[in-house]
Design an enzyme around this catalytic site. Structure first.
Site, PDB file in Angstrom:
ATOM      1  N   ALA A 231       7.566  -3.029   0.422  1.00 31.52           N
ATOM      2  CA  ALA A 231       6.750  -3.710  -0.596  1.00 31.52           C
ATOM      3  C   ALA A 231       5.420  -4.171  -0.007  1.00 31.52           C
ATOM      4  O   ALA A 231       5.358  -4.503   1.181  1.00 31.52           O
ATOM      5  CB  ALA A 231       7.516  -4.896  -1.178  1.00 31.52           C
ATOM      6  N   PRO A 232       4.341  -4.166  -0.785  1.00 30.69           N
ATOM      7  CA  PRO A 232       4.279  -3.859  -2.223  1.00 30.69           C
ATOM      8  C   PRO A 232       4.264  -2.374  -2.564  1.00 30.69           C
ATOM      9  O   PRO A 232       4.352  -2.008  -3.721  1.00 30.69           O
ATOM     10  CB  PRO A 232       2.970  -4.519  -2.657  1.00 30.69           C
ATOM     11  CG  PRO A 232       2.107  -4.463  -1.441  1.00 30.69           C
ATOM     12  CD  PRO A 232       3.041  -4.672  -0.283  1.00 30.69           C
ATOM     13  N   ASN A 234       1.935   0.188  -1.026  1.00 24.42           N
ATOM     14  CA  ASN A 234       0.745   0.985  -0.693  1.00 24.42           C
ATOM     15  C   ASN A 234       1.045   2.044   0.362  1.00 24.42           C
ATOM     16  O   ASN A 234       0.711   3.219   0.201  1.00 24.42           O
ATOM     17  CB  ASN A 234      -0.394   0.079  -0.213  1.00 24.42           C
ATOM     18  CG  ASN A 234      -1.026  -0.702  -1.345  1.00 24.42           C
ATOM     19  OD1 ASN A 234      -0.764  -0.433  -2.507  1.00 24.42           O
ATOM     20  ND2 ASN A 234      -1.852  -1.667  -1.013  1.00 24.42           N
ATOM     21  N   LYS A 235       1.665   1.607   1.458  1.00 21.74           N
ATOM     22  CA  LYS A 235       1.972   2.553   2.537  1.00 21.74           C
ATOM     23  C   LYS A 235       3.054   3.537   2.097  1.00 21.74           C
ATOM     24  O   LYS A 235       3.041   4.706   2.489  1.00 21.74           O
ATOM     25  CB  LYS A 235       2.396   1.791   3.797  1.00 21.74           C
ATOM     26  CG  LYS A 235       1.290   0.924   4.404  1.00 21.74           C
ATOM     27  CD  LYS A 235       1.780   0.193   5.638  1.00 21.74           C
ATOM     28  CE  LYS A 235       0.693  -0.725   6.210  1.00 21.74           C
ATOM     29  NZ  LYS A 235       0.421  -1.884   5.341  1.00 21.74           N
ATOM     30  N   ASP A 300       6.263  -1.760   9.360  1.00 25.84           N
ATOM     31  CA  ASP A 300       5.120  -2.652   9.154  1.00 25.84           C
ATOM     32  C   ASP A 300       5.686  -4.014   8.751  1.00 25.84           C
ATOM     33  O   ASP A 300       5.549  -4.443   7.603  1.00 25.84           O
ATOM     34  CB  ASP A 300       4.191  -2.088   8.063  1.00 25.84           C
ATOM     35  CG  ASP A 300       2.878  -2.850   7.979  1.00 25.84           C
ATOM     36  OD1 ASP A 300       2.111  -2.809   8.953  1.00 25.84           O
ATOM     37  OD2 ASP A 300       2.641  -3.517   6.947  1.00 25.84           O
ATOM     38  N   CYS A 356      -0.950  -6.451  10.782  1.00 27.58           N
ATOM     39  CA  CYS A 356      -2.315  -6.874  10.436  1.00 27.58           C
ATOM     40  C   CYS A 356      -2.624  -8.156  11.208  1.00 27.58           C
ATOM     41  O   CYS A 356      -3.179  -9.106  10.682  1.00 27.58           O
ATOM     42  CB  CYS A 356      -2.493  -7.053   8.936  1.00 27.58           C
ATOM     43  SG  CYS A 356      -1.288  -8.135   8.151  1.00 27.58           S
TER      44      CYS A 356
END
Length: 469
Positions: A231-232, A234-235, A300, A356
């Site tokens: 989630a959300p 994108n990746k 991630d 990040c």
């Protein structure tokens, strides 16, 4: 009034550091998301001023039976003083605010005089200057249309292929990531028809590095890939597009609200090869017949988010706030656990770990510990060479933080404000060629179980059963 309760709950979640502004807003129901997001963002811009007004007016002290939450008071006082009033029917909570309206206005005026400003706008928290140097990145969703079609669409609408900073209508093609376009940072795409239909994904350039470096098998119907913290989405949608919407992509998300957001995102982006799973990746058995065949895993995990500077999260920053070392160590321990778990999957060949964060504690230190782990040694994992990890990207890992355990040149770093992206970190583990999986009794048993459930074996087994019947 439910609208204000929803906005105050978002503020509560932000206070609890459950995620970024963008991430938490993405979990809201889509039909009311824009309105709630606008109130949350505007309240955060004036939060320090609104807090001082509420404290000076003694609102929470005198109305504690009606308004027990500071964040609820913040959103209500915002609309009372800085918008068009509270957008709700008369009720006890609204009346409690209105009883103090004159005092609230007086305290706001006193603050303006004290700060030497004339307008309310001058009281708002200003954005991070580094954000102005980051283009508005738009990833073309090739599961729906091509980059050529996207470029044609925008040029017909008056945009010019001249670079994102040449003019308000300028945009460019990214030099590192295929299918990524860069527009002027002042542009908004929330009402763009291409965004609403899933044709474009608003995703920072650095965030696109993870899936691109993982480079999953493309157009392979037998491919098996895992996105461990999806989630959300994108990746996940990027991985799906890179796979040509073929094979199987298992997307794990343990949080129920974020899982709901993930499913909406995947449907909107037309990701047909993804199976979303509401589960914690750490609880998944690496020998499970369904997931053990994964050859590529994207990690991630949750991080400090210290690299995020653009557009919204500057509103959460306190000038005196420092990231606590204890929190960083806890995050790093969790991140390391994720990598070590991924290394246990018997057929995984490549693992990408990204954050990040700008902190070595979550980046180089985690990588060093992972390379020294029993899991890495047992399964023969090492860092992929620079040539396989964005070789033309100049900013690499920090050698002094690697403690002699690996080549920092294999790692990718992004510096906010200098690289045209948010702060980011990417690493890639690969299993050494010709390495042999440990042949313990348990591993032999797992391998036998895996072989039994491959499509070919399953098919033969079913046929045999029919014959005996």
């Amino acid at each position: 009034m439910n609208f204000y309760f929803e906005a105050s709950e978002v503020l509560n979640r932000l206070d609890a550091k459950e995620g970024s502004i963008k991430g938490i807003l993405a979990t809201l129901p889509e039909n009311n998301r824009s309105r709630t997001a606008a109130l949350v963002i505007e309240t955060l811009k004036y939060k320090s001023v609104l807090f001082d007004v509420i404290q000076a007016s003694k609102l929470l002290t005198e109305e504690r039976k009606k308004i027990s939450s500071l964040n609820l008071a913040l959103v209500l006082v915002h609309d009372t003083l800085l918008a068009n009033g509270i957008q709700a029917g008369d009720g006890p909570i609204k009346q409690a605010i209105l009883r103090h309206k004159t005092r609230l206005k007086s305290e706001l005026q006193r603050i303006k005089i004290k700060r030497g400003v004339k307008s309310d706008l001058e009281l708002a928290q200003t954005s991070d200057d580094r954000a102005a140097k980051i283009p508005r990145y738009v990833r073309v969703n090739t599961s729906i249309w091509s980059t050529e079609e996207a470029i044609s669409f925008y040029t017909k609408r008056g945009f010019q292929l001249q670079g994102p900073f040449a003019s308000s209508k300028g945009f460019g093609i990214d030099e590192h990531i295929p299918d990524l376009l860069a527009f002027n940072p002042a542009l908004q795409f929330r009402d763009d028809p291409s965004y609403k239909t899933g044709k474009i994904i608003l995703q920072d350039k650095a965030s696109c590095f993870s899936a691109f470096v993982l480079s999953p098998p493309c157009n392979d119907p037998n491919a098996v890939v895992i996105d461990a913290t999806a989630a959300p989405g994108n990746k996940t949608s990027h991985l799906s597009a890179l796979m040509g919407n073929k094979g199987k992509l298992y997307a794990f998300e343990k949080d129920k609200r974020r899982f709901s957001t993930l499913k909406m995102m995947l449907a909107k982006a037309a990701c047909r090869n993804v199976e979303a799973i509401n589960a914690d990746f750490l609880t998944v058995d690496p020998s499970h017949p369904k997931y053990s065949l994964a050859t590529h895993i994207l990690l991630d995990p949750s991080c400090s988010g210290s690299g995020i500077v653009n557009r919204l999260d500057y509103l959460l920053e306190d000038e005196t706030e420092m990231v606590e070392e204890d929190r960083l160590n806890k995050l790093a321990a969790f991140q390391l656990m994720m990598i070590k778990h991924a290394m246990k999957f018997p057929y995984v060949q490549k693992i990408v770990y990204s954050t990040c964060s700008i902190h070595a504690t979550e980046n180089e230190h985690v990588i060093s510990h992972a390379l020294q782990s029993d899991e890495a040694k047992r399964s023969h994992f090492k860092l992929a060479p620079r040539n396989d990890v964005l070789p033309t990207w100049n900013r690499r890992g920090q050698p002094e933080e690697m403690k002699g355990t690996g080549d920092a040149d294999s790692l990718v770093r992004c510096c906010p404000g200098e690289d045209g992206t948010n702060g980011f970190f990417v690493s890639c583990f690969i299993r050494e060629h010709n390495s042999v999986l440990p042949q313990t009794e348990s591993s032999k048993k797992r391998k036998g179980e895996i072989e039994e459930v491959t499509p070919e074996k399953r098919k033969k087994k079913r046929k045999k059963k029919v014959k005996t019947e």
